[in-house]
Design a protein around this motif. Structure first.
Motif, PDB file in Angstrom:
ATOM      1  N   LEU A  96      30.957  16.086  49.716  1.00  0.00           N
ATOM      2  CA  LEU A  96      30.350  14.876  50.079  1.00  0.00           C
ATOM      3  C   LEU A  96      29.083  14.627  49.597  1.00  0.00           C
ATOM      4  O   LEU A  96      28.139  13.845  49.794  1.00  0.00           O
ATOM      5  N   ALA A 100      27.581  10.451  42.511  1.00  0.00           N
ATOM      6  CA  ALA A 100      28.721   9.479  42.532  1.00  0.00           C
ATOM      7  C   ALA A 100      29.714   9.950  41.385  1.00  0.00           C
ATOM      8  O   ALA A 100      30.861   9.922  41.670  1.00  0.00           O
ATOM      9  N   ASP A 101      29.239  10.261  40.288  1.00  0.00           N
ATOM     10  CA  ASP A 101      30.156  10.458  38.997  1.00  0.00           C
ATOM     11  C   ASP A 101      31.316  11.669  39.411  1.00  0.00           C
ATOM     12  O   ASP A 101      32.225  11.566  39.016  1.00  0.00           O
ATOM     13  N   ALA A 102      30.692  12.550  40.216  1.00  0.00           N
ATOM     14  CA  ALA A 102      31.498  13.650  40.446  1.00  0.00           C
ATOM     15  C   ALA A 102      32.185  13.820  41.670  1.00  0.00           C
ATOM     16  O   ALA A 102      32.873  14.789  41.925  1.00  0.00           O
ATOM     17  N   ARG A 103      32.221  12.786  42.193  1.00  0.00           N
ATOM     18  CA  ARG A 103      32.961  12.623  43.503  1.00  0.00           C
ATOM     19  C   ARG A 103      34.350  12.631  43.484  1.00  0.00           C
ATOM     20  O   ARG A 103      34.835  11.635  42.591  1.00  0.00           O
ATOM     21  N   PRO A 104      35.214  13.547  43.936  1.00  0.00           N
ATOM     22  CA  PRO A 104      36.585  13.433  43.968  1.00  0.00           C
ATOM     23  C   PRO A 104      37.125  12.214  44.662  1.00  0.00           C
ATOM     24  O   PRO A 104      36.426  11.873  45.690  1.00  0.00           O
ATOM     25  N   ILE A 105      38.302  11.605  44.014  1.00  0.00           N
ATOM     26  CA  ILE A 105      38.824  10.606  44.833  1.00  0.00           C
ATOM     27  C   ILE A 105      39.475  10.534  45.955  1.00  0.00           C
ATOM     28  O   ILE A 105      39.676   9.822  46.859  1.00  0.00           O
ATOM     29  N   GLY A 106      40.169  11.779  46.169  1.00  0.00           N
ATOM     30  CA  GLY A 106      40.981  12.007  47.233  1.00  0.00           C
ATOM     31  C   GLY A 106      40.450  12.743  48.515  1.00  0.00           C
ATOM     32  O   GLY A 106      39.154  13.261  48.324  1.00  0.00           O
ATOM     33  N   GLY A 107      41.078  12.843  49.455  1.00  0.00           N
ATOM     34  CA  GLY A 107      40.890  14.230  50.652  1.00  0.00           C
ATOM     35  C   GLY A 107      40.112  13.312  51.575  1.00  0.00           C
ATOM     36  O   GLY A 107      39.371  14.128  52.652  1.00  0.00           O
ATOM     37  N   LEU A 108      39.429  12.429  51.333  1.00  0.00           N
ATOM     38  CA  LEU A 108      38.317  11.488  52.257  1.00  0.00           C
ATOM     39  C   LEU A 108      39.069  11.306  53.724  1.00  0.00           C
ATOM     40  O   LEU A 108      38.535  11.583  54.855  1.00  0.00           O
ATOM     41  N   GLY A 109      40.193  10.972  53.824  1.00  0.00           N
ATOM     42  CA  GLY A 109      40.972  10.703  54.989  1.00  0.00           C
ATOM     43  C   GLY A 109      40.773  11.824  56.126  1.00  0.00           C
ATOM     44  O   GLY A 109      40.692  11.653  57.074  1.00  0.00           O
ATOM     45  N   HIS A 111      38.965  14.312  55.930  1.00  0.00           N
ATOM     46  CA  HIS A 111      37.763  14.687  56.324  1.00  0.00           C
ATOM     47  C   HIS A 111      37.157  13.768  57.392  1.00  0.00           C
ATOM     48  O   HIS A 111      36.608  14.170  58.389  1.00  0.00           O
ATOM     49  N   LEU A 112      37.482  12.454  57.298  1.00  0.00           N
ATOM     50  CA  LEU A 112      37.286  11.444  58.630  1.00  0.00           C
ATOM     51  C   LEU A 112      37.932  12.027  59.637  1.00  0.00           C
ATOM     52  O   LEU A 112      37.242  12.125  60.567  1.00  0.00           O
TER      53      LEU A 112
END
Lengths: 137, 111
Positions: A96, A100-109, A111-112
């Protein structure tokens, strides 16, 4: 430990409304702040959405139990399902701090979930995932 | 989810409402793709009436930001309800998105 609710839901995303309603009803009855009500709904949404979306590759009807109890200022949730083994504690979370360009799209849930809850414990028992989550309020 | 599209000068304003979750976020994603297809580069998403967002919704915001950055565009957020702000922080989004309290302040930032 006072039981608040115990729901048996089917492995369909539309069932998540019932879980959200139960958390909201408890939150309103006990005067929980809007932020806490939202974050608890979010945690259950993220975990159950994962289980329902990815846990049953062969589809079919499955039951997931979601229970909540209260011990003074501690809220405890227990999720039990017979989906594929999945331990949210060992799942990868995104970087995190990345641009922005390098942030992966998955896995956030996941982490929350880990950031919001105070304690998370996972065990695989006899073909079931048992996830215990606690939040001090 | 509700979605109203407006133009304010060169800025495309998307006024969002309701829930941005696994059942609804595709609507926003499709709208973002449509806007990008029209060659628009300045986008403001107003969250005034959004009362719930989960990681599926947050993911659409990141996708939109990444697509706009590729074409030197800009995505700005406004009017996020107080009780949801911490989740934007935990997600690391306050570091990568300009976030304003009101739509007016966000619009002023484009000019």
């Amino acid at each position: 430990m006072e039981p608040v609710f115990s729901l048996r839901i089917a492995n369909r995303l539309l069932e998540l409304d019932r879980v959200a309603d139960a958390v909201e009803a408890f939150g309103e009855a006990h005067g929980l702040a809007a932020k806490l009500r939202y974050q608890l709904r979010l945690v259950l949404d993220e975990l159950l959405t994962n289980t329902i979306s990815y846990g049953y590759p062969e589809d079919g009807e499955h039951v997931i139990t979601v229970s909540m109890s209260q011990d003074g200022s501690r809220l405890r949730f227990l999720l039990v399902d017979d989906a594929l083994p999945f331990d949210p504690l060992t799942a990868k979370t995104p970087d995190l701090g990345a641009e922005a360009d390098a942030r992966p799209i998955g896995g956030l849930g996941i982490h929350l979930v880990r950031a919001i809850m105070d304690r998370v414990a996972y065990e695989r028992v006899g073909g079931t995932n048992r996830l215990l989550l606690e939040k001090d309020i | 989810m509700q979605l109203v599209e407006k133009e304010s000068g060169e800025v495309t304003v998307l006024e969002l409402g309701g829930r941005l979750d696994s059942n609804t976020s595709k609507v926003l994603e499709d709208k973002v793709m449509e806007i990008l297809g029209q060659g628009k580069k300045k986008v403001l998403m107003d969250f005034k009436d959004v009362d719930y967002i989960n990681s599926t919704g947050l993911r659409v915001l990141l996708l939109a930001l990444q697509q706009l950055k590729k074409i030197q565009g800009r995505l700005v957020l406004s009017s996020i309800k107080d009780y949801m702000k911490e989740v934007f922080e935990i997600s690391g989004y306050t570091e990568i998105f300009p976030i304003f309290t009101t739509q007016e302040e966000a619009l002023a930032n484009f000019s």
